[in-house]
Design an enzyme around this catalytic site. Structure first.
Site, PDB file in Angstrom:
ATOM      1  N   SER A  26       0.842  -1.181   0.000  1.00  0.00           N
ATOM      2  CA  SER A  26       0.000   0.000   0.000  1.00  0.00           C
ATOM      3  C   SER A  26       0.881   1.235   0.000  1.00  0.00           C
ATOM      4  CB  SER A  26      -0.926  -0.019   1.219  1.00  0.00           C
ATOM      5  OG  SER A  26      -1.937   0.954   1.064  1.00  0.00           O
ATOM      6  N   ALA A  55       5.412  -1.778   4.667  1.00  0.00           N
ATOM      7  CA  ALA A  55       5.060  -0.524   5.326  1.00  0.00           C
ATOM      8  C   ALA A  55       5.952   0.555   4.725  1.00  0.00           C
ATOM      9  CB  ALA A  55       5.280  -0.615   6.829  1.00  0.00           C
ATOM     10  N   ILE A  80      10.069  -3.121   4.502  1.00  0.00           N
ATOM     11  CA  ILE A  80      10.008  -1.666   4.540  1.00  0.00           C
ATOM     12  C   ILE A  80      10.030  -1.148   3.108  1.00  0.00           C
ATOM     13  CG2 ILE A  80      11.120   0.443   5.352  1.00  0.00           C
ATOM     14  CD1 ILE A  80       9.896  -1.416   7.577  1.00  0.00           C
ATOM     15  N   LYS A  81       9.035  -0.354   2.776  1.00  0.00           N
ATOM     16  CA  LYS A  81       8.892   0.182   1.423  1.00  0.00           C
ATOM     17  C   LYS A  81       9.454   1.606   1.409  1.00  0.00           C
ATOM     18  CE  LYS A  81       5.223   0.618  -2.050  1.00  0.00           C
ATOM     19  NZ  LYS A  81       3.763   0.461  -2.209  1.00  0.00           N
ATOM     20  N   VAL A  82      10.361   1.855   0.455  1.00  0.00           N
ATOM     21  CA  VAL A  82      11.071   3.126   0.379  1.00  0.00           C
ATOM     22  C   VAL A  82      10.962   3.652  -1.047  1.00  0.00           C
ATOM     23  CG1 VAL A  82      13.355   4.190   0.595  1.00  0.00           C
ATOM     24  CG2 VAL A  82      12.703   2.322   2.127  1.00  0.00           C
TER      25      VAL A  82
END
Length: 125
Positions: A26, A55, A80-82
Site C-alpha cells: 500500500s 510498510a 520496509i517500502k522506500v
C-alpha cells in the site's frame, strides 16, 4: 511468483489473503483514502500472517530509519517500502545491513533498478 493486492483498505486486504493472495502492499495516499493510518492498517492485516506485507516510510533519512526500525520490531518479517531517491538508497543500505528487508518503489529504469539492488533492496516496484 507472488500475487499481492495493492490497497489501503484492510477489509479488502484480509479478504484477498483469505482467497490465497500472497501479500499486501500500500502507500500513504491509499491509507488516507480509506481514512486509516499505516499503523492501524498494518496491525489489522498482519494478524492474517501474509507471506508479504510492506510498510512505506516517509520523511527525512532519520525519520524514515526510526519508522523502519519501529515497524521491524513490532512486525517481524515486514518489508520496509522506500521511494527511490538518494536518501532512499542510503536507508536501504542501512536496513539491509541490519537484516531488515526493503522494497524500493518508483523504479523507472534499469539503472535505478541496478542501484536499488546494489543498495540491498530485496524487492523492486
Amino acid at each position: 511468483m507472488r500475487y499481492l493486492i495493492d490497497t489501503g483498505n484492510s477489509g479488502q486486504a484480509c479478504e484477498a489473503l483469505e482467497m490465497g493472495l500472497s501479500g499486501v502492499t500500500s502507500n500513504p495516499a491509499m491509507y488516507a483514502k480509506n481514512k486509516t493510518t499505516i499503523q492501524k492498517f498494518v496491525k489489522d492485516v498482519f494478524i492474517q500472517k501474509p507471506m508479504f506485507i510492506s510498510a512505506e516510510v516517509m520523511g527525512s533519512l532519520e525519520e524514515m530509519e526510526q519508522q523502519a526500525k519501529w515497524f521491524a520490531k513490532q512486525y517481524p518479517g515486514i518489508v520496509i517500502k522506500v521511494n527511490f531517491s538518494g536518501e532512499g538508497l542510503k536507508l536501504t543500505r542501512k536496513l539491509a545491513q541490519k537484516g531488515i528487508p526493503v522494497a524500493i518503489t518508483l523504479i523507472f529504469s534499469v539503472e535505478q533498478a541496478s542501484l536499488a539492488m546494489q543498495a540491498g533492496a530485496e524487492y523492486l516496484f
